[in-house]
Enzyme design. Structure first.
Site, PDB file in Angstrom:
ATOM      1  N   TYR A  37       0.859  -1.187   0.000  1.00 32.52           N
ATOM      2  CA  TYR A  37       0.000   0.000   0.000  1.00 32.52           C
ATOM      3  C   TYR A  37       0.898   1.242   0.000  1.00 32.52           C
ATOM      4  CZ  TYR A  37      -3.864  -3.193   1.046  1.00 32.52           C
ATOM      5  OH  TYR A  37      -4.785  -4.207   1.006  1.00 32.52           O
ATOM      6  N   PRO A  81     -15.512  -3.696   1.183  1.00 34.23           N
ATOM      7  CA  PRO A  81     -16.881  -4.050   1.577  1.00 34.23           C
ATOM      8  C   PRO A  81     -17.937  -3.068   1.087  1.00 34.23           C
ATOM      9  CG  PRO A  81     -15.697  -3.155   3.463  1.00 34.23           C
ATOM     10  CD  PRO A  81     -14.676  -3.351   2.365  1.00 34.23           C
ATOM     11  N   LEU A  82     -17.495  -1.872   0.640  1.00 37.93           N
ATOM     12  CA  LEU A  82     -18.464  -0.890   0.136  1.00 37.93           C
ATOM     13  C   LEU A  82     -18.340  -0.736  -1.373  1.00 37.93           C
ATOM     14  CD1 LEU A  82     -17.998   1.662   3.058  1.00 37.93           C
ATOM     15  CD2 LEU A  82     -19.762  -0.097   2.788  1.00 37.93           C
ATOM     16  N   GLY A  83     -17.561  -1.609  -1.986  1.00 39.12           N
ATOM     17  CA  GLY A  83     -17.432  -1.575  -3.440  1.00 39.12           C
ATOM     18  C   GLY A  83     -16.218  -0.805  -3.927  1.00 39.12           C
ATOM     19  N   HIS A 109      -0.755 -12.213   0.543  1.00 39.30           N
ATOM     20  CA  HIS A 109      -1.665 -11.276  -0.117  1.00 39.30           C
ATOM     21  C   HIS A 109      -2.470 -11.891  -1.276  1.00 39.30           C
ATOM     22  CE1 HIS A 109      -1.973  -6.626  -0.687  1.00 39.30           C
ATOM     23  NE2 HIS A 109      -3.108  -7.201  -1.008  1.00 39.30           N
ATOM     24  N   ALA A 126     -18.073   3.519  -3.435  1.00 39.22           N
ATOM     25  CA  ALA A 126     -18.631   3.409  -2.086  1.00 39.22           C
ATOM     26  C   ALA A 126     -19.833   4.335  -1.881  1.00 39.22           C
ATOM     27  CB  ALA A 126     -17.555   3.700  -1.045  1.00 39.22           C
ATOM     28  N   SER A 127     -19.810   5.483  -2.546  1.00 42.82           N
ATOM     29  CA  SER A 127     -20.914   6.440  -2.351  1.00 42.82           C
ATOM     30  C   SER A 127     -22.202   5.967  -3.027  1.00 42.82           C
ATOM     31  CB  SER A 127     -20.515   7.813  -2.889  1.00 42.82           C
ATOM     32  OG  SER A 127     -20.269   7.698  -4.272  1.00 42.82           O
TER      33      SER A 127
HETATM   34  N1  LIG Z   1      -6.563  -8.229   0.163  1.00 40.60           N
HETATM   35  C1  LIG Z   1      -6.697  -7.510  -0.925  1.00 40.60           C
HETATM   36  O1  LIG Z   1      -6.330  -7.923  -2.037  1.00 40.60           O
HETATM   37  C2  LIG Z   1      -7.316  -6.151  -0.796  1.00 40.60           C
HETATM   38  C3  LIG Z   1      -7.686  -5.430  -1.949  1.00 40.60           C
HETATM   39  C4  LIG Z   1      -8.267  -4.180  -1.778  1.00 40.60           C
HETATM   40  C5  LIG Z   1      -8.474  -3.687  -0.508  1.00 40.60           C
HETATM   41  N2  LIG Z   1      -8.091  -4.399   0.597  1.00 40.60           N
HETATM   42  C6  LIG Z   1      -8.317  -3.902   1.965  1.00 40.60           C
HETATM   43  O2  LIG Z   1      -9.691  -3.616   2.130  1.00 40.60           O
HETATM   44  C7  LIG Z   1      -9.839  -2.283   2.595  1.00 40.60           C
HETATM   45  C8  LIG Z   1     -11.148  -1.708   2.135  1.00 40.60           C
HETATM   46  O3  LIG Z   1     -11.219  -1.693   0.721  1.00 40.60           O
HETATM   47  P1  LIG Z   1     -11.284  -0.343  -0.122  1.00 40.60           P
HETATM   48  O4  LIG Z   1     -10.737   0.755   0.713  1.00 40.60           O
HETATM   49  O5  LIG Z   1     -10.680  -0.612  -1.432  1.00 40.60           O
HETATM   50  O6  LIG Z   1     -12.821  -0.170  -0.415  1.00 40.60           O
HETATM   51  P2  LIG Z   1     -14.141   0.102   0.467  1.00 40.60           P
HETATM   52  O7  LIG Z   1     -13.893  -0.132   1.891  1.00 40.60           O
HETATM   53  O8  LIG Z   1     -15.231  -0.642  -0.178  1.00 40.60           O
HETATM   54  O9  LIG Z   1     -14.402   1.630   0.179  1.00 40.60           O
HETATM   55  C9  LIG Z   1     -13.578   2.623   0.698  1.00 40.60           C
HETATM   56  C10 LIG Z   1     -14.260   3.952   0.533  1.00 40.60           C
HETATM   57  O10 LIG Z   1     -15.487   3.926   1.230  1.00 40.60           O
HETATM   58  C11 LIG Z   1     -15.753   5.188   1.742  1.00 40.60           C
HETATM   59  N3  LIG Z   1     -16.471   4.958   3.010  1.00 40.60           N
HETATM   60  C12 LIG Z   1     -16.050   4.232   4.056  1.00 40.60           C
HETATM   61  N4  LIG Z   1     -16.976   4.201   5.024  1.00 40.60           N
HETATM   62  C13 LIG Z   1     -18.016   4.945   4.583  1.00 40.60           C
HETATM   63  C14 LIG Z   1     -19.252   5.289   5.139  1.00 40.60           C
HETATM   64  N5  LIG Z   1     -19.623   4.845   6.343  1.00 40.60           N
HETATM   65  N6  LIG Z   1     -20.083   6.068   4.394  1.00 40.60           N
HETATM   66  C15 LIG Z   1     -19.726   6.501   3.165  1.00 40.60           C
HETATM   67  N7  LIG Z   1     -18.542   6.203   2.581  1.00 40.60           N
HETATM   68  C16 LIG Z   1     -17.696   5.420   3.285  1.00 40.60           C
HETATM   69  C17 LIG Z   1     -14.428   5.852   2.007  1.00 40.60           C
HETATM   70  O11 LIG Z   1     -14.564   7.217   1.708  1.00 40.60           O
HETATM   71  P3  LIG Z   1     -13.504   8.346   2.142  1.00 40.60           P
HETATM   72  O12 LIG Z   1     -12.255   8.031   1.362  1.00 40.60           O
HETATM   73  O13 LIG Z   1     -14.160   9.601   1.732  1.00 40.60           O
HETATM   74  O14 LIG Z   1     -13.263   8.207   3.594  1.00 40.60           O
HETATM   75  C18 LIG Z   1     -13.466   5.093   1.109  1.00 40.60           C
HETATM   76  O15 LIG Z   1     -12.971   5.869   0.052  1.00 40.60           O
HETATM   77  C19 LIG Z   1      -8.607  -1.573   2.060  1.00 40.60           C
HETATM   78  O16 LIG Z   1      -8.365  -0.371   2.753  1.00 40.60           O
HETATM   79  C20 LIG Z   1      -7.561  -2.618   2.273  1.00 40.60           C
HETATM   80  O17 LIG Z   1      -7.142  -2.601   3.636  1.00 40.60           O
HETATM   81  C21 LIG Z   1      -7.534  -5.627   0.457  1.00 40.60           C
END
Ligand SMILES: NC(=O)c1ccc[n+]([C@@H]2O[C@H](COP(=O)([O-])OP(=O)(O)OC[C@H]3O[C@@H](n4cnc5c(N)ncnc54)[C@H](OP(=O)(O)O)[C@@H]3O)[C@@H](O)[C@H]2O)c1
Length: 275
Positions: A43, A198-200, A117, A205-206
């Site tokens: 990251y 988890p939020l896409g 990973h 996410a929005s």
């Molecule tokens: N293992 C893997 O291969 C892998 C791949 C991808 C991700 N990950 C892990 O999974 C985590 C989550 O995935 P992600 O960050 O890609 O996607 P995500 O959690 O689906 O979406 C993140 C976005 O959601 C918004 N958000 C979060 N909570 C919210 C709420 N309550 N209301 C409205 N908007 C909200 C945030 O906005 P703001 O930015 O405005 O705060 C952020 O930009 C990563 O941070 C990483 O640690 C792992």
């Protein structure tokens, strides 16, 4: 472990906030009771700054006013970022070196949870996962997990590790449900399941409420955000689920953490699952 973790990736990849906002986001998560932070050596923007996210988390934990000893930092090895691309390297040589570098970046003597990973098609899965077993034996990591694994790989990892696999991290969200067999298998085996994205994902996410009307309707009935409903829905699917929503500012992680207190009825959970 808190029911909701913080996914810290957004704090270090392209589009990331500045250092102070990153630290403020992590502090907001900790202040709200989050005791799991998910990170990875990869990251960062590219391989000139591998470990950026781990160093940020290490710094935020050290400058936080609370006691960080209860906080589990879960990092990963197995991705590399040449010129910003996402490539895999699951070779034992790389994973051992990556673990050493993560120990330094986090500033700890042992990593709480170390996750492989992503499977590397050029390396037998058992060889990559076998390194986690060696790292456990050497005391470099306290727990071992895998990510982006299918049911066969979960069973193989559990066997290679002699029953010491504690977690699986796969993509799972209202928009992406095809990891449900892995979720069910983790439930059966008593292994934590960490839905990533988890939020896409950051760009979508929005749109949880606008794309999935059932999530918007349940949210409106409870007076909360559709994103909170999405996280509460996952929590209701199995006690082994620990979502790790990403965040780049305090208000979103604070809203997400509140999902742990949102009680959905069985009918609502069924409706969301069927939507
Ligand atoms: N293992 C893997 O291969 C892998 C791949 C991808 C991700 N990950 C892990 O999974 C985590 C989550 O995935 P992600 O960050 O890609 O996607 P995500 O959690 O689906 O979406 C993140 C976005 O959601 C918004 N958000 C979060 N909570 C919210 C709420 N309550 N209301 C409205 N908007 C909200 C945030 O906005 P703001 O930015 O405005 O705060 C952020 O930009 C990563 O941070 C990483 O640690 C792992």
């Amino acid at each position: 472990m808190s029911e909701i973790g913080l996914g810290a990736m957004q704090l270090s990849i392209s589009g990331r906030p500045d250092h102070d906002q990153g630290v403020a986001t992590i502090h907001a998560a900790l202040d709200a009771g989050v005791t799991l932070i998910d990170t990875a050596d990869a990251y960062c923007l590219d391989d000139s700054e591998t470990g950026h996210n781990e160093r940020l988390i290490g710094a935020a934990l050290r400058s936080w006013g609370g006691d960080p000893s209860d906080v589990l930092v879960a990092t990963k090895g197995g991705h590399v970022r040449p010129e910003g691309r996402w490539e895999v390297d699951g070779s034992p040589y790389h994973l051992r070196a990556a673990c050493e570098a993560s120990l330094t970046a986090l500033g700890v003597e042992a990593i709480g949870l170390y996750q492989f990973h992503r499977p590397d098609p050029s390396v037998p899965y058992a060889e990559s996962v076998g390194v986690l077993g060696d790292l456990l034996d050497a005391g470099k990591i306290r727990m071992a997990g895998i990510s982006n694994a299918n049911p066969e790989q979960i069973r193989e990892a559990q066997e290679v590790l002699g029953g010491r696999l504690v977690s699986v991290q796969n993509q799972f969200s209202p928009a992406f449900r095809s990891s449900e067999p892995e979720l069910r298998l983790c439930d059966e085996l008593g292994i934590a399941f960490l839905p990533w994205g988890p939020l896409g994902g950051a760009s979508r996410a929005s749109e949880v409420g606008s794309r999935f009307s059932a999530f918007a309707e349940v949210a409106s009935a409870h007076g909360v955000s559709p994103q909170q409903v999405a996280l509460a829905w996952m929590l209701a699917l199995s006690p082994v689920v620990i979502p790790i929503p990403g965040s780049s500012r305090p208000s979103t992680i604070e809203d997400s953490v509140a999902a742990a207190d949102l009680q959905l009825t069985d009918d609502e959970v069924e409706r969301l699952s069927a939507s």
